[in-house]
Design a protein around this motif. Structure first.
Motif, PDB file in Angstrom:
ATOM      1  N   ALA A 288       0.840  -1.202   0.000  1.00  0.00           N
ATOM      2  CA  ALA A 288       0.000   0.000   0.000  1.00  0.00           C
ATOM      3  C   ALA A 288       0.869   1.244   0.000  1.00  0.00           C
ATOM      4  CB  ALA A 288      -0.913  -0.005   1.215  1.00  0.00           C
ATOM      5  N   GLU A 290       0.031   4.017   1.167  1.00  0.00           N
ATOM      6  CA  GLU A 290      -0.186   4.642   2.477  1.00  0.00           C
ATOM      7  C   GLU A 290      -1.206   3.801   3.233  1.00  0.00           C
ATOM      8  OE1 GLU A 290      -1.672   8.494   1.477  1.00  0.00           O
ATOM      9  OE2 GLU A 290      -3.603   7.725   0.790  1.00  0.00           O
ATOM     10  N   MET A 292      -4.548   2.491   4.484  1.00  0.00           N
ATOM     11  CA  MET A 292      -5.856   2.557   3.826  1.00  0.00           C
ATOM     12  C   MET A 292      -6.678   1.349   4.233  1.00  0.00           C
ATOM     13  SD  MET A 292      -4.814   1.390  -0.079  1.00  0.00           S
ATOM     14  CE  MET A 292      -3.594   2.694  -0.235  1.00  0.00           C
ATOM     15  N   THR A 293      -7.973   1.395   3.939  1.00  0.00           N
ATOM     16  CA  THR A 293      -8.864   0.255   4.166  1.00  0.00           C
ATOM     17  C   THR A 293      -9.455  -0.176   2.839  1.00  0.00           C
ATOM     18  OG1 THR A 293      -9.420   0.989   6.409  1.00  0.00           O
ATOM     19  CG2 THR A 293     -10.921  -0.583   5.357  1.00  0.00           C
ATOM     20  N   ARG A 294      -9.398  -1.477   2.577  1.00  0.00           N
ATOM     21  CA  ARG A 294      -9.995  -2.051   1.391  1.00  0.00           C
ATOM     22  C   ARG A 294     -10.890  -3.213   1.814  1.00  0.00           C
ATOM     23  NH1 ARG A 294      -8.842   1.999  -0.505  1.00  0.00           N
ATOM     24  NH2 ARG A 294      -7.406   2.498  -2.207  1.00  0.00           N
ATOM     25  N   ARG A 340      -7.663  -3.486   6.958  1.00  0.00           N
ATOM     26  CA  ARG A 340      -7.072  -2.215   7.410  1.00  0.00           C
ATOM     27  C   ARG A 340      -5.567  -2.323   7.196  1.00  0.00           C
ATOM     28  NH1 ARG A 340     -11.578  -3.259  10.484  1.00  0.00           N
ATOM     29  NH2 ARG A 340     -13.079  -1.534  10.493  1.00  0.00           N
ATOM     30  N   GLY A 343       0.744   1.333   5.642  1.00  0.00           N
ATOM     31  CA  GLY A 343       1.586   1.718   4.522  1.00  0.00           C
ATOM     32  C   GLY A 343       2.730   0.737   4.362  1.00  0.00           C
ATOM     33  N   ASP A 369      -6.666   0.711  -6.185  1.00  0.00           N
ATOM     34  CA  ASP A 369      -6.059   2.041  -6.144  1.00  0.00           C
ATOM     35  C   ASP A 369      -5.063   2.128  -4.995  1.00  0.00           C
ATOM     36  OD1 ASP A 369      -7.597   2.770  -8.275  1.00  0.00           O
ATOM     37  OD2 ASP A 369      -9.044   3.932  -7.110  1.00  0.00           O
ATOM     38  N   GLY A 370      -3.846   2.519  -5.328  1.00  0.00           N
ATOM     39  CA  GLY A 370      -2.804   2.675  -4.306  1.00  0.00           C
ATOM     40  C   GLY A 370      -2.216   1.360  -3.838  1.00  0.00           C
TER      41      GLY A 370
END
Length: 376
Positions: A288, A290, A292-294, A340, A343, A369-370
């Protein structure tokens, strides 16, 4: 009970602990037969003709070794129950192609089923889409004609209607190059006295006039965010997961496994489960940009524990008949859990355990994304 890679002929469906093997003559050919202690294979008169009767058993033409062939036969079930089918391209008892019908599901979407047997696992919970399972009428005590044309990596399967294939298999799964052909009949262990007759059996190599005429049915496209490859561990005892909510210490040996055309990683391509080794770890690394949550959407068979960076975030059981008596345990991506992510590198691990019917996992994210994904 010895392993019979006829798929549904198993301890669960035979309800038996012994297998008797012998040979018999039918229609001028020698058949190698294997029957459970509550099963039988014999030649008898049935519905106006001489037929091969099979109940909780199998009958093999071991002298046959064909890759491309045309197989025709007629069968008649004694009752509206059972699993009645044929194995082909059987390189051995653990690697083959299989087709069968379920008279008790006559008219239902899974009345007829194709699947490959890999490392002894008949993965009907994995190969359950419209190109592997279809509805057809299967009346009992009536002769029903079946025709299988196998050429290269594909096959047409006709049931009743000899003009239009009921199933067109565009990508046969076992990767065997040929082998024996055998018929079988089994049933659920609580059903007694059922069987099937087989007659008018014809097996021949293909000729230049034989063609595949079927077409694949349209299916929903796979998501662009599907996880397409997994790094899979050696099999180990599921009991190692019971020590706590963290992953067990295993060696770092992993094998890369790509998903099937239906988006499912068929873990039985690498191994079959055994007592003391019925679980594998399937992993991907999510890098990741940064924190992030996916959201992860996933399906599995039979049991799974999900870990993110070594800590358990989900546990579930989707095995056959576990949730209720109608539950099949087919793999669909309907469970969801938030990831969750921190980075940098994040390791997503699925500890998948198998008992019966298919060993697999499938997962997709709501967005890439990311993120970048690595399975090496």
């Amino acid at each position: 009970m010895s392993k019979l890679a006829t798929g549904l002929i198993s301890a669960l469906l035979l309800g038996a602990t012994a297998i008797a093997q012998d040979t018999l003559q039918y229609d001028g050919e020698t058949w190698q037969v294997a029957a459970a202690d509550n099963g039988a294979v014999r030649v008898e008169q049935a519905l106006g003709r001489e037929a091969l009767y099979i109940s909780r058993a199998q009958a093999w033409r071991r002298d046959v070794d064909l890759q491309d062939f045309v197989l025709e036969y007629e069968y008649a079930s004694t009752d509206e129950s059972g699993f009645i089918g044929v194995n082909w391209r059987a390189a051995d008892e653990n690697a083959l192609e299989q087709f069968y019908v379920r008279p008790h599901q006559s008219g239902q979407p899974d009345a007829a089923q194709y699947l490959p047997v890999l490392n002894g696992i008949a993965g009907w919970q994995i190969y359950a889409g419209p190109n592997e399972a279809q509805a057809t009428d299967l009346p009992a005590r009536e002769w029903i004609r079946v025709r299988i044309v196998a050429i290269g990596d594909a096959a047409d399967i006709f049931v009743g209607d000899m003009e239009t294939p009921l199933l067109h298999i565009a990508d046969l799964g076992s990767e065997t190059s040929g082998g024996a052909i055998g018929f079988y009949m089994s049933d659920r262990f609580w059903v007694e006295g059922t069987g099937s007759w087989f007659s008018n059996i014809s097996i021949r190599p293909v000729t230049p006039q034989d063609r595949l005429i079927g077409e694949s049915r349209e299916t929903d496209p796979l998501p662009d965010t599907l996880i397409g490859n997994w790094a899979v561990s050696e099999a180990f005892d599921e009991a190692l997961l019971d020590a706590g909510y963290s992953l067990p210490e295993l060696d770092d040996e992993r094998t890369r496994l790509a998903v099937e055309p239906n988006g499912i990683a068929n873990l039985s391509r690498l191994a079959g489960p055994s007592q003391g080794a019925n679980t594998v770890l399937a992993e991907v690394t999510l890098s990741a940009e940064e924190a992030m949550t996916r959201e992860l959407s996933f399906g599995y068979s039979d049991r799974v524990r999900l870990y993110l960076n070594g800590e358990q975030i989900f546990a579930g059981n989707a095995g056959w008949r576990v949730r209720d008596h109608r539950h099949l345990g087919t793999i669909v991506r309907v469970d969801r859990v938030p990831l969750r992510l921190q980075g940098g590198a994040n390791v997503l691990t699925a500890a998948v355990s198998e008992s019966f019917g298919g060993w697999g996992v499938s997962a997709s994210l709501d967005s890439f994304d990311g993120l970048s994904i690595d399975t090496d």
